[in-house]
Design an enzyme around this catalytic site. Sequence first.
Site, PDB file in Angstrom:
ATOM      1  N   GLU A  62      26.031   4.816 -63.759  1.00  0.00           N
ATOM      2  CA  GLU A  62      25.623   6.223 -63.868  1.00  0.00           C
ATOM      3  C   GLU A  62      26.854   7.106 -63.852  1.00  0.00           C
ATOM      4  O   GLU A  62      27.770   6.899 -63.060  1.00  0.00           O
ATOM      5  CB  GLU A  62      24.717   6.679 -62.708  1.00  0.00           C
ATOM      6  CG  GLU A  62      23.290   6.223 -62.770  1.00  0.00           C
ATOM      7  CD  GLU A  62      22.457   6.785 -61.611  1.00  0.00           C
ATOM      8  OE1 GLU A  62      22.772   7.896 -61.107  1.00  0.00           O
ATOM      9  OE2 GLU A  62      21.506   6.109 -61.190  1.00  0.00           O
ATOM     10  N   ARG A 111      19.572   1.424 -69.036  1.00  0.00           N
ATOM     11  CA  ARG A 111      19.345   1.105 -67.634  1.00  0.00           C
ATOM     12  C   ARG A 111      18.063   1.777 -67.178  1.00  0.00           C
ATOM     13  O   ARG A 111      17.922   3.003 -67.241  1.00  0.00           O
ATOM     14  CB  ARG A 111      20.529   1.569 -66.770  1.00  0.00           C
ATOM     15  CG  ARG A 111      20.300   1.226 -65.317  1.00  0.00           C
ATOM     16  CD  ARG A 111      21.485   1.505 -64.414  1.00  0.00           C
ATOM     17  NE  ARG A 111      21.021   1.321 -63.049  1.00  0.00           N
ATOM     18  CZ  ARG A 111      21.071   2.235 -62.082  1.00  0.00           C
ATOM     19  NH1 ARG A 111      21.633   3.400 -62.306  1.00  0.00           N
ATOM     20  NH2 ARG A 111      20.589   1.978 -60.888  1.00  0.00           N
ATOM     21  N   HIS A 165      14.621   1.199 -57.160  1.00  0.00           N
ATOM     22  CA  HIS A 165      15.329   2.455 -57.371  1.00  0.00           C
ATOM     23  C   HIS A 165      14.674   3.553 -56.526  1.00  0.00           C
ATOM     24  O   HIS A 165      13.895   4.375 -57.012  1.00  0.00           O
ATOM     25  CB  HIS A 165      15.317   2.823 -58.857  1.00  0.00           C
ATOM     26  CG  HIS A 165      16.290   3.907 -59.230  1.00  0.00           C
ATOM     27  ND1 HIS A 165      17.320   3.713 -60.123  1.00  0.00           N
ATOM     28  CD2 HIS A 165      16.394   5.200 -58.829  1.00  0.00           C
ATOM     29  CE1 HIS A 165      18.004   4.838 -60.268  1.00  0.00           C
ATOM     30  NE2 HIS A 165      17.458   5.756 -59.482  1.00  0.00           N
ATOM     31  N   TYR A 195      30.129  10.303 -59.791  1.00  0.00           N
ATOM     32  CA  TYR A 195      29.973  11.653 -60.320  1.00  0.00           C
ATOM     33  C   TYR A 195      31.125  12.576 -59.946  1.00  0.00           C
ATOM     34  O   TYR A 195      31.478  13.467 -60.713  1.00  0.00           O
ATOM     35  CB  TYR A 195      28.666  12.274 -59.800  1.00  0.00           C
ATOM     36  CG  TYR A 195      27.413  11.648 -60.361  1.00  0.00           C
ATOM     37  CD1 TYR A 195      26.796  12.171 -61.492  1.00  0.00           C
ATOM     38  CD2 TYR A 195      26.840  10.539 -59.764  1.00  0.00           C
ATOM     39  CE1 TYR A 195      25.646  11.605 -62.016  1.00  0.00           C
ATOM     40  CE2 TYR A 195      25.689   9.962 -60.284  1.00  0.00           C
ATOM     41  CZ  TYR A 195      25.099  10.496 -61.407  1.00  0.00           C
ATOM     42  OH  TYR A 195      23.960   9.922 -61.926  1.00  0.00           O
ATOM     43  N   ASN A 205      27.904   3.838 -59.670  1.00  0.00           N
ATOM     44  CA  ASN A 205      27.476   5.199 -59.972  1.00  0.00           C
ATOM     45  C   ASN A 205      28.536   6.153 -59.438  1.00  0.00           C
ATOM     46  O   ASN A 205      28.860   6.124 -58.249  1.00  0.00           O
ATOM     47  CB  ASN A 205      26.140   5.533 -59.293  1.00  0.00           C
ATOM     48  CG  ASN A 205      24.960   4.827 -59.916  1.00  0.00           C
ATOM     49  OD1 ASN A 205      25.108   4.067 -60.865  1.00  0.00           O
ATOM     50  ND2 ASN A 205      23.775   5.057 -59.381  1.00  0.00           N
ATOM     51  N   GLU A 208      21.849   2.569 -55.379  1.00  0.00           N
ATOM     52  CA  GLU A 208      22.380   3.490 -54.365  1.00  0.00           C
ATOM     53  C   GLU A 208      21.820   3.265 -52.960  1.00  0.00           C
ATOM     54  O   GLU A 208      21.146   4.141 -52.395  1.00  0.00           O
ATOM     55  CB  GLU A 208      22.152   4.939 -54.816  1.00  0.00           C
ATOM     56  CG  GLU A 208      22.855   5.271 -56.122  1.00  0.00           C
ATOM     57  CD  GLU A 208      22.804   6.756 -56.474  1.00  0.00           C
ATOM     58  OE1 GLU A 208      22.078   7.510 -55.805  1.00  0.00           O
ATOM     59  OE2 GLU A 208      23.499   7.147 -57.429  1.00  0.00           O
TER      60      GLU A 208
END
Length: 504
Positions: free
Chosen positions: A404, A104, A149, A336, A334, A194
């Site tokens: 991600e 990516r 991005h 985390y 994404n 994002e």
Amino acid sequence: MISFLKFTILLVLVTLVSRSLADEYVLNNKRFPSSFMFGVATSAYQIEGAWNEDGKTMSTWDNLTHVRPELIMDGRNADIACDSYHKYEEDVALMKEVGVNHYRLSLSWSRILPTGFPDQINEPGVNYYKNLFRALKANGIQPLVTIYHLELPLALQELNGVLNESFVDWYSDFAAVCFDLFGDDVKLWTTFNEPKQVCSGGYGYGYFFPYIKSEGLLEYQCTHNLLRAHAKAYRIYDEKFRARQGGKVAIVLDAYSYLPASESAADITAAETRMQFDLGWFANPIFNGDYPEIMKSRIATRSKGEGRAESRLPEFTEAEKIALNGSADFFGLNVYTAGLVAAIDDPPISNPPSKYQDMGVNDYQPSDWETTSLDWLKVTPWSMRHLLNWINDHYHQPDILITENGVCDNTGTLQDVQRVSYIQRYLSNIRDTMELDGINVIGYTVWSIIDNFEWAQGYTQKFGLHHVDFDSPNRTRTPKLSAQYYKNVCHTKCLLDDDSACID
């Protein structure tokens, strides 16, 4: 689709497991399906360098790091970064050694269109990406390309950037150029990375470029323009490129997994509200055609109480709702970390407004959760099951591609034991969810293949599977323990150290 009762029970179970059984968790010993995609990620500004070479013009982050270095933790910039503009073949070789299925990456708008507009296409910039795609394909690695991005040509930012109504056209024109130039080589596209960070971070809380604090106002306007730009680009691909190129287009949304702080109905409702104001804000228009009802109703009510003639949350036209609805071929995620959510009394109406007041809940991370070198990045692999089920339940069981996932440290150690454990446990919980709940997760992407420039954190935070010596002119790459672990996973589809202990 899981029932509300099942979903509520799952929420409570995940929360309880996080508190009492985290240390007793047994890794999943089932291999991933042969079709499952393992990949790595980067973005253009964070690794390429060559900020003013071969016709590239200044981007927003080039300018920011030059004129406001005090906003970057270590005062440094990405003028050279990992020097991947010149060392892309070395990076591809690293990926080949690890054995990933996909890479990516993102495109630098100002490297391809120096004026920001399609009146001038920069051939050296185009050739850089074509050469990169050629190298990837020669090594059996599929490019997964993000068009935008987190950086914009400075020339467009000076025209008010994302807040300008014309951004919808600027962006869709750029996307069309990218589809036309690269679509024969690229079959997986994402429009934006994002958008929450672009809009809430940049124009709401003001912790990200352009550092404007306008909660509940400009952040909603930013999101509205960005979503309309996404929809227009998606429909352009549909109408002009899909039949010939046969690719897929989506968007990358970042999310916390927000869990109820207790078993109470109030906290369960509060957690659902928080999820809708976080992930639903962007995902619901794309998968269901409009903003979440809880956002529309709460913001409209509070806007009226503030004496406003209309809601602070903009409205889509009927044509825009149709264009948005179903404008993603998979769900790019994404993820985390996670948070807990508790109900609170509804905040009093006041000016200026805030997104916190619009949500009307309290979210937090307990102090006993596993920590990392970033305060917000608590290690919560057990929360993956809740988040993946929530997406599946709300958005028509989409194919989910984790675009991600990763963890940082501030030392760059080659013996990155926590990163190995983090990847292993997150992947195990993903495999659990696939096996136990039938959720269609099609791939997983580590952030990142190499240490890089981490935006406002500069080079103080290291996410890479490979260490980069930023003090060396050669930007020497060195594999970490995590690179070896992930290599084993990519080759065996097994999370255990002993491949023979895995079940097909």
